[in-house]
Write an enzyme that holds these catalytic residues in place. Structure first.
Site, mmCIF file in Angstrom:
data_model
loop_
_atom_site.group_PDB
_atom_site.id
_atom_site.type_symbol
_atom_site.label_atom_id
_atom_site.label_comp_id
_atom_site.label_asym_id
_atom_site.label_seq_id
_atom_site.Cartn_x
_atom_site.Cartn_y
_atom_site.Cartn_z
ATOM 1 N N GLY A 27 158.050 31.045 57.177
ATOM 2 C CA GLY A 27 159.067 30.004 57.183
ATOM 3 C C GLY A 27 160.033 30.142 56.024
ATOM 4 C CB ALA A 28 160.989 28.996 53.357
ATOM 5 C CG ASN B 91 160.886 34.236 46.176
ATOM 6 O OD1 ASN B 91 159.779 34.718 46.219
ATOM 7 N ND2 ASN B 91 161.712 34.229 47.211
ATOM 8 C CG HIS C 195 156.253 23.589 51.721
ATOM 9 N ND1 HIS C 195 154.999 23.068 51.963
ATOM 10 C CD2 HIS C 195 156.061 24.873 51.300
ATOM 11 C CE1 HIS C 195 154.096 24.000 51.689
ATOM 12 N NE2 HIS C 195 154.719 25.106 51.292
ATOM 13 C CD GLU C 196 158.998 27.222 50.881
ATOM 14 O OE1 GLU C 196 158.449 27.751 49.894
ATOM 15 O OE2 GLU C 196 158.423 27.124 51.994
HETATM 16 N N1 0A1 Z 1 154.363 30.519 50.048
HETATM 17 C C1 0A1 Z 1 155.162 30.338 51.217
HETATM 18 C C2 0A1 Z 1 154.696 31.002 52.436
HETATM 19 C C3 0A1 Z 1 154.749 32.471 52.529
HETATM 20 C C4 0A1 Z 1 153.583 33.190 52.440
HETATM 21 C C5 0A1 Z 1 153.561 34.544 52.647
HETATM 22 C C6 0A1 Z 1 154.749 35.142 52.947
HETATM 23 O O1 0A1 Z 1 154.759 36.469 53.202
HETATM 24 C C7 0A1 Z 1 153.577 37.109 53.396
HETATM 25 C C8 0A1 Z 1 155.933 34.442 53.019
HETATM 26 C C9 0A1 Z 1 155.923 33.087 52.796
HETATM 27 C C10 0A1 Z 1 155.139 28.870 51.580
HETATM 28 O O2 0A1 Z 1 154.086 28.260 51.586
HETATM 29 O O3 0A1 Z 1 156.180 28.338 51.882
HETATM 30 ZN ZN ZN Z 2 153.827 26.711 50.596
#
Ligand code: 0A1
Ligand code: ZN
Length: 875
Positions: free
Chosen positions: A271-272, A275, A307-308
């Site tokens: 989804g997103a 970073n 969320h992000e």
């Molecule tokens: N941390 C992000 C989700 C996410 C996880 C893995 C990814 O590539 C393998 C990409 C995004 C979230 O929770 O929004």
């Molecule tokens: Zn997340």
């Protein structure tokens, strides 16, 4: 390929820390040059060395860096070429004996041919990175683990046809090079793990705004979207500001950099991604306007943006020690985004939405070979653990903390968590311990929710006797967690069970010993008994109000009791749930006896329920949704697919026929208003579209569907009409679909809805249709959104054809996955999910599914992503 599992129990702290990272990245489609300069310090403690080895306090440990699909050019230590290293497919091992040094590494990568979309890739005309969970090792050699935190300085050099060169933090220098390229240097002052590194380069339209934090700091907001899509970005930017304000108001958390950037890209596996200072989004979760996005799309944009953003504190400022702790950031952040969405829209529909996800998907995962606790114990491919268990059940566990401690208690615990751990990489135990320090409640047993997998079953037995003081109602509540693929022994959990007791008039009753507090009964033993002594002979116990815990409930209630709950429960969620139970019960009757007709008393009850809520259209629309096939599966075993689908269809047909007048009346009573994304208008559209889907089953209402399609001034109503048209005769459906394609063929995100509608049609020639659609000019196997819309929708939601008894559906998906896996293992491993969930189905489904899984397993060159899931499912 290495397929060894990593275990949570084997964690060792890193042997070296890397306080500073200095990267220079010269972008080139097939030969991007990455120069990395790292300050490396040996951690002179014994903890990073296995106890069983000769432990000299980490003095002789080599520096082991992860690296995958990289071409190594050179290594220097303190400016001198260094050659005492070994290199294999996964690691670069440097035999260093110094404790504090500068390491320079140069390597090349090939972004254009990176179709897995992990690391640095060039797709859709833009360079983009995805480093979580273990993608940084595809950019440069590094200890790719979340407990190594570094301050990054990044110089991005690129051709001027990529005018925007972005990375984390603040831009500190920009300029031109003699060779005609240009560069921007970025500095991020916050130490971060490498999974939060990001780089984007491209030519975008830019939307800007500013946000002033409570403490008066001005933050520049920048949203980058594809050229020509600027007007579709305004809602996302406004959502971001609402999220920033909400986090200040509810958790006292402010943003901590001068600039916050979001880039929307068309090629993205998830989804997103949060970073630091530079979120990368799947464009599906940014772009929205009245014409092209449904109300659900608007909702999702706001939820994902939030969320992000919320990750900036729960994930970035406090991050995970290792990937087994993923739920530390994800469960908590999902809970936070759910609370935010409930505040922005409506608590009831939000709660129902999330409970549906739990019942349709998480319970199914728990019942499959991929069952795992919210904090997994063993992982082969980390990307396989971005699951509904870690995310959504994880959020339910956080919600239980919130329920048990109350909003103020929860906030205190959160404050303490940040006070203790800001700037650290920590564990779920650290979170529990911060919460524990602010409450009297003993959380020891509660913390089993982190280590125990499976869906607990809470059952209620109700007995009535009478004595001289009146009737004595005895309620015995038991809990039992069936063993799961990963764990056979289960212990009693600490379960807060919503508990309301009412009589036929809606009067509420307290239990004799006051164990029910705030409508909650704590079930912390295998069996708990309470009594209510009163004048009423008939009492109705209502369990699990607001879905107070992620469990299944067994509470044998007759139809009259279910209708009593609908009429009188104080909890709107319970009222909705009572109707769902009633529908489920009727479908069971038809499943057992396909020629049965549902008792007229039930239709009268449903009729009265609709009448009573005619002005409460939010609850009404939720109550008019019949449980999905996937939800029905979760309360059954040994399922014969077609008979269950037929039973559901028969119930839906009777529903439309028996309730036609009241449904039509409700439909006509909701005025069509000019489009706005306001809660009242959203509720009205939702209700109207649910009603339309019921009416569309009756041939006499075909024109209602066509007329709505023709007149709609927004995507919600257009799509509502198209979904309803799925029950019209094929030619009518096809003709509307053709018109839709004609209008939207140049907008792939909108066309995804069209692909999904086609893929979920239970027509006999569906496989040929999907094959034909995969030749559509807008379809591409390289784009995860397209693949999910067409192939994913078929596998997950076209149960009738996917589970076709000839086994063609299973074979079709398997054939596709074999091809997809060679390109994008992460997406292939997601779509294999319905195939590995064979446990609930009767023969010959199981044998047919396993035969295809066997084919997959034998396929040469299978990724570890797909291997992990398939091998577990066949073990
Ligand atoms: N941390 C992000 C989700 C996410 C996880 C893995 C990814 O590539 C393998 C990409 C995004 C979230 O929770 O929004
Ligand atoms: Zn997340």
């Amino acid at each position: 390929m290495s397929v060894t599992a990593k275990r949570r129990a084997d964690y060792l702290p890193p042997a070296f820390s890397i306080p500073l990272v200095d990267l220079t990245i010269s972008l080139h489609p097939t030969k991007t040059v990455v120069k990395s300069k790292l300050s490396v310090k040996r951690r002179l403690t014994k903890d990073s060395v296995k106890d069983t080895e000769k432990n000299d306090g980490n003095k002789s440990q080599p520096l082991i860096l992860d690296g995958n699909k990289l071409s190594l050019v050179s290594v220097h230590i303190n400016g001198t070429p260094f050659s005492d290293y070994t290199l294999d497919d996964e690691t670069l091992t440097l035999n260093v004996d110094t404790d504090d040094f500068e390491l320079e590494i140069e390597n090349h990568i090939d972004p254009e041919n990176n179709k897995a979309l992990e690391g640095l890739y060039l797709s859709g005309g833009a360079y983009c990175t995805q480093c979580e969970a273990e993608g940084f090792r595809r950019i440069t050699f590094f200890p790719d683990r979340p407990d190594v935190l570094s301050v990054y300085t990044v110089k991005v050099i690129g051709d001027k046809s990529f005018p925007m060169l972005l990375s984390n933090g603040n831009p500190i220098e920009r300029g031109e090079n003699p060779d005609g390229t240009h560069f921007v240097t970025w500095h991020d002052p916050h130490p971060k793990p490498c999974y939060l590194f990001a780089l984007v380069a491209g030519d975008f339209d830019l939307l800007t705004d500013t946000y002033i934090t409570t403490s008066g700091k001005e933050v520049a907001l920048e949203l980058y979207v594809d050229k020509g899509k600027k007007s579709q970005g305004t809602f996302a930017l406004a959502s971001l500001k609402r999220a920033m304000k909400w986090d200040e108001d509810v958790f006292g958390l402010e943003y901590d950099l001068d600039i916050y950037m979001i880039v929307a890209v068309d090629f993205f596996n998830m989804g997103a991604m949060e970073n630091k200072g530079l979120n990368v989004f799947n464009s599906k979760f940014v772009l929205a306007d009245q014409d092209s996005a449904t109300d659900d799309d608007f909702f999702n944009v706001e939820a994902v943006i939030a969320h992000e953003y919320f990750h900036n504190w729960t994930g970035n400022r406090v991050t995970c020690r290792d990937w087994f702790q993923l739920s530390l950031k994800e469960g908590l952040t999902v809970f936070r985004d759910q609370q935010f969405s409930a505040d922005m829209t409506s608590p009831l529909s939000n709660r129902i939405k999330h409970v549906r996800v739990m019942r349709e998907h998480q319970f199914a995962e728990d019942a499959s070979a991929m069952s795992h606790p919210i904090r997994p114990e063993e992982v082969i491919e980390m990307n396989n653990f971005y699951t509904v268990t870690v995310y959504d059940k994880g959020a339910e566990v956080i919600r239980m903390f919130h329920t048990l401690l109350g909003p103020e208690g929860f906030r205190k615990g959160m404050d303490e968590y940040f006070r203790r751990h800001d700037g650290q990489a920590v564990t779920c135990d650290d979170f529990v311990s911060a919460m524990q320090s602010t409450t009297e409640l003993d959380l020891t047993q509660f913390s089993r929710w982190y280590s125990q997998s499976g869906t607990p079953q809470v059952s209620l037995a109700h007995n009535v006797t009478s004595n001289e003081t009146g009737y004595v109602h005895t309620f015995t509540v038991t809990q039992n967690t069936p063993s799961t693929a990963d764990q056979s022994e289960k212990l009693p959990l600490y379960i807060p069970v919503g508990f309301e007791v009412i009589d036929e008039d809606g009067n509420r009753y307290r239990d004799d010993s006051g164990m029910i507090q705030n409508d909650l009964l704590i079930v912390d033993a295998p069996e708990i008994t309470i009594t209510i002594t009163c004048d009423a002979k008939k009492l109705t116990p209502v369990l699990l109000g607001n879905f107070s815990a992620p469990v299944k409930v067994h509470n044998e209630l007759d139809t009259a009791s279910l209708l009593t709950i609908f009429a009188h429960s104080q909890d709107a969620f319970n009222r909705w749930d009572a109707m769902q139970t009633l529908y489920n019960r009727c479908i069971s009757e038809l499943y057992e006896n396909p020629t049965a007709t549902i008792d007229s008393g039930i239709w009268a009850g449903i009729h009265a329920a609709i009448d009573s809520e005619i002005d409460n259209i939010e609850l009404l629309s939720e109550c008019l949704v019949i449980p999905s096939f996937e939800t029905l599966c979760q309360s059954r075993s040994n399922i014969s697919v077609q008979p269950l689908i037929d039973a559901r269809k028969a119930f839906c047909r009777q529903f439309s026929t028996q309730l036609e007048a009241v449904l039509l009346n409700a439909f006509n009573g909701i005025a069509t208003q000019a489009y706005s994304y306001q809660q009242d208008a959203v509720n009205a559209r939702r209700c109207k579209n649910v009603l339309l889907s019921h009416l569309a089953r009756l041939p006499q209402h075909k024109d209602l569907v066509i007329s709505q399609f023709d007149k709609a001034d927004n995507m919600t109503d257009t799509l509502g009409a198209l979904k309803a048209a799925q029950s019209l005769p094929a030619d009518a459906f096809e003709s509307l679909m053709a018109k839709f394609e004609e209008k939207w063929r140049h907008d792939p995100l909108v066309l995804d809805k069209w692909f999904a509608l086609h893929a979920t049609q239970p027509r006999e020639d569906i496989l040929a249709t999907i094959t034909m659609l995969s030749e559509h000019p807008q379809f591409s196997m390289g784009n995860p959104n397209r693949v999910r819309s067409l192939i994913g929708s078929f596998a997950f939601y076209n149960s009738e054809r996917f589970h076709n008894l000839g086994g063609e559906g299973y074979k079709f998906v398997t054939d596709y996955l074999i091809k997809l896996d060679a390109l994008n293992p992460q997406v292939a491993a997601r779509i294999v999910t319905p195939l590995i969930q064979w446990q609930g189905f009767a023969e010959p489904h199981q044998a047919l599914m396993k035969a295809q899984l066997g084919r997959l397993l034998n396929h040469k060159g299978l990724s570890k992503d797909v291997f992990e899931k398939v091998s577990k499912s066949l073990a």
